[in-house]
Design a protein around this motif. Structure first.
Motif, PDB file in Angstrom:
ATOM      1  N   PHE A 158      20.022  67.115 -20.794  1.00 51.05           N
ATOM      2  CA  PHE A 158      20.726  66.624 -21.979  1.00 51.05           C
ATOM      3  C   PHE A 158      19.996  65.426 -22.570  1.00 51.05           C
ATOM      4  N   LEU A 159      19.528  64.523 -21.724  1.00 52.50           N
ATOM      5  CA  LEU A 159      18.790  63.359 -22.211  1.00 52.50           C
ATOM      6  C   LEU A 159      17.503  63.779 -22.932  1.00 52.50           C
ATOM      7  N   GLN A 160      16.820  64.761 -22.387  1.00 53.82           N
ATOM      8  CA  GLN A 160      15.600  65.241 -23.030  1.00 53.82           C
ATOM      9  C   GLN A 160      15.896  65.850 -24.395  1.00 53.82           C
ATOM     10  N   ALA A 161      17.006  66.583 -24.493  1.00 51.67           N
ATOM     11  CA  ALA A 161      17.349  67.255 -25.747  1.00 51.67           C
ATOM     12  C   ALA A 161      17.682  66.255 -26.851  1.00 51.67           C
ATOM     13  N   ILE A 162      18.437  65.197 -26.530  1.00 52.52           N
ATOM     14  CA  ILE A 162      18.833  64.249 -27.573  1.00 52.52           C
ATOM     15  C   ILE A 162      17.745  63.209 -27.858  1.00 52.52           C
ATOM     16  N   SER A 163      16.714  63.150 -27.001  1.00 53.22           N
ATOM     17  CA  SER A 163      15.634  62.184 -27.208  1.00 53.22           C
ATOM     18  C   SER A 163      14.518  62.736 -28.098  1.00 53.22           C
ATOM     19  N   LYS A 164      14.565  64.017 -28.407  1.00 57.45           N
ATOM     20  CA  LYS A 164      13.523  64.612 -29.247  1.00 57.45           C
ATOM     21  C   LYS A 164      13.592  64.025 -30.658  1.00 57.45           C
ATOM     22  N   GLY A 165      12.451  63.610 -31.172  1.00 54.79           N
ATOM     23  CA  GLY A 165      12.378  63.057 -32.518  1.00 54.79           C
ATOM     24  C   GLY A 165      12.650  61.575 -32.597  1.00 54.79           C
ATOM     25  N   VAL A 166      13.002  60.940 -31.489  1.00 46.89           N
ATOM     26  CA  VAL A 166      13.264  59.492 -31.483  1.00 46.89           C
ATOM     27  C   VAL A 166      11.944  58.759 -31.282  1.00 46.89           C
ATOM     28  N   ALA A 167      11.561  57.938 -32.248  1.00 48.55           N
ATOM     29  CA  ALA A 167      10.286  57.205 -32.160  1.00 48.55           C
ATOM     30  C   ALA A 167      10.339  56.162 -31.042  1.00 48.55           C
ATOM     31  N   TYR A 168      11.418  55.404 -31.003  1.00 47.22           N
ATOM     32  CA  TYR A 168      11.593  54.403 -29.947  1.00 47.22           C
ATOM     33  C   TYR A 168      13.087  54.110 -29.807  1.00 47.22           C
ATOM     34  N   PHE A 169      13.447  53.581 -28.663  1.00 45.21           N
ATOM     35  CA  PHE A 169      14.843  53.244 -28.377  1.00 45.21           C
ATOM     36  C   PHE A 169      15.020  51.731 -28.469  1.00 45.21           C
ATOM     37  N   ASP A 170      16.030  51.312 -29.228  1.00 40.24           N
ATOM     38  CA  ASP A 170      16.394  49.895 -29.221  1.00 40.24           C
ATOM     39  C   ASP A 170      16.951  49.503 -27.850  1.00 40.24           C
ATOM     40  N   GLU A 171      17.597  50.472 -27.227  1.00 43.63           N
ATOM     41  CA  GLU A 171      18.173  50.234 -25.889  1.00 43.63           C
ATOM     42  C   GLU A 171      18.240  51.565 -25.158  1.00 43.63           C
ATOM     43  N   LYS A 172      17.769  51.565 -23.913  1.00 42.28           N
ATOM     44  CA  LYS A 172      17.830  52.759 -23.070  1.00 42.28           C
ATOM     45  C   LYS A 172      18.068  52.321 -21.636  1.00 42.28           C
ATOM     46  N   ASN A 173      19.248  52.621 -21.141  1.00 38.26           N
ATOM     47  CA  ASN A 173      19.643  52.182 -19.800  1.00 38.26           C
ATOM     48  C   ASN A 173      20.175  53.384 -19.023  1.00 38.26           C
ATOM     49  N   ILE A 174      19.410  53.840 -18.048  1.00 38.71           N
ATOM     50  CA  ILE A 174      19.801  54.969 -17.206  1.00 38.71           C
ATOM     51  C   ILE A 174      20.014  54.449 -15.786  1.00 38.71           C
TER      52      ILE A 174
END
Length: 266
Positions: free
Chosen positions: A112-128
């Motif tokens: 799911f994370l891979q699917a919603i991360s497609k097309g995102v240039a960079y994350f302002d915040e990413k905490n897993i």
């Protein structure tokens, strides 16, 4: 003298017998008590428990198209058998923000994370984050099994009890243990639900152009000022209409006063 020694020996012997009898009675009382210690469990009761991991995620990123990004997330939710728990949208002077809280099965967390991360240039915040609760799960499960065995032991004792006082006391203990069992079952189910489903918070936003923001801001202010002036004028006219009897009375009074002054002057 010999008789005196014999008498003392006999008295000491009788006292020792009485102490042994008393200690035997206490031991029997402990056996019949509801606090009888449980026998240790055998190795056959042990079971292999897989790793229990709680996974959580928190993402924040910028997008050029809110609707397209939302459609992409919805597609990923359906593909991974998830669900939307919360959907919140907000607009301010700088940007338009949408915040989603999604629950997906833990085995589909990475996909799911891979699917919603497609097309995102960079994350302002990413905490897993991943929290291993296997030890807590095993301890809770072990305590629950111990309580269940203790309840079964009390039920066996209850069947053998004959005195009313003993029956009431055992039933009271059984009721207390049953409450503890239900509480631990609830804790275990809650822990299992957190392990089986992962929670991901997704915040994505679109930045509003500065000129567009100024235009919208001042246009709204002008329109609000026009509406405010119109409503103020309407309120003033309504207030005048509501006091028309006093206005007529005031005009009549002024008329008679002026007429009286004219007569005096004449």
């Amino acid at each position: 003298m010999r008789y005196i020694f014999c008498f003392l020996f006999f008295a000491l012997t009788l006292s020792g017998c009485e102490k042994k009898a008393g200690s035997a009675y206490v031991s029997e009382d402990k056996i019949m008590s509801v606090n009888t210690p449980m026998p240790s469990g055998s190795s056959s009761d042990e079971m292999v428990i897989p790793q229990k991991i709680i996974k959580q995620g928190n993402l924040k990123f910028e997008t050029d198209d809110l609707e397209s990004t939302f459609d992409q997330i919805q597609t990923a939710i359906k593909a991974n058998k998830g669900s939307v728990q919360n959907d919140y949208q907000e607009k301010n002077y700088n940007n338009i923000t949408r915040n989603l809280t999604v629950r997906v099965p833990s085995q589909n967390f990475d996909s799911f994370l891979q699917a919603i991360s497609k097309g995102v240039a960079y994350f302002d915040e990413k905490n897993i984050s991943s929290q291993n609760v296997t030890e807590e799960y095993i301890d809770l499960n072990s305590r629950l099994n111990t309580k269940r065995k203790l309840e079964a032991r009390y039920l066996e004792i209850l069947q053998k009890a004959t005195k009313i006082s003993e029956i009431l006391e055992i039933e009271k203990q059984i009721s207390t243990i049953r409450e503890e069992i239900e509480a631990k079952e609830g804790q275990l189910k809650y822990l299992e639900s957190r392990v089986s489903e992962s929670v991901i918070t997704i915040e994505f936003y679109k930045t509003i152009a500065q000129k567009e923001g100024v235009k919208i801001s001042y246009g709204s202010k002008i329109w609000n000022a026009i509406k405010s002036g119109f409503f103020s004028l309407s309120d003033f006219l309504i207030s005048i209409v509501s006091v028309w009897p006093f206005i007529i009375l005031f005009v009549v009074l002024v008329y008679f006063i002026r007429k009286r002054f004219k007569r005096k002057k004449a």
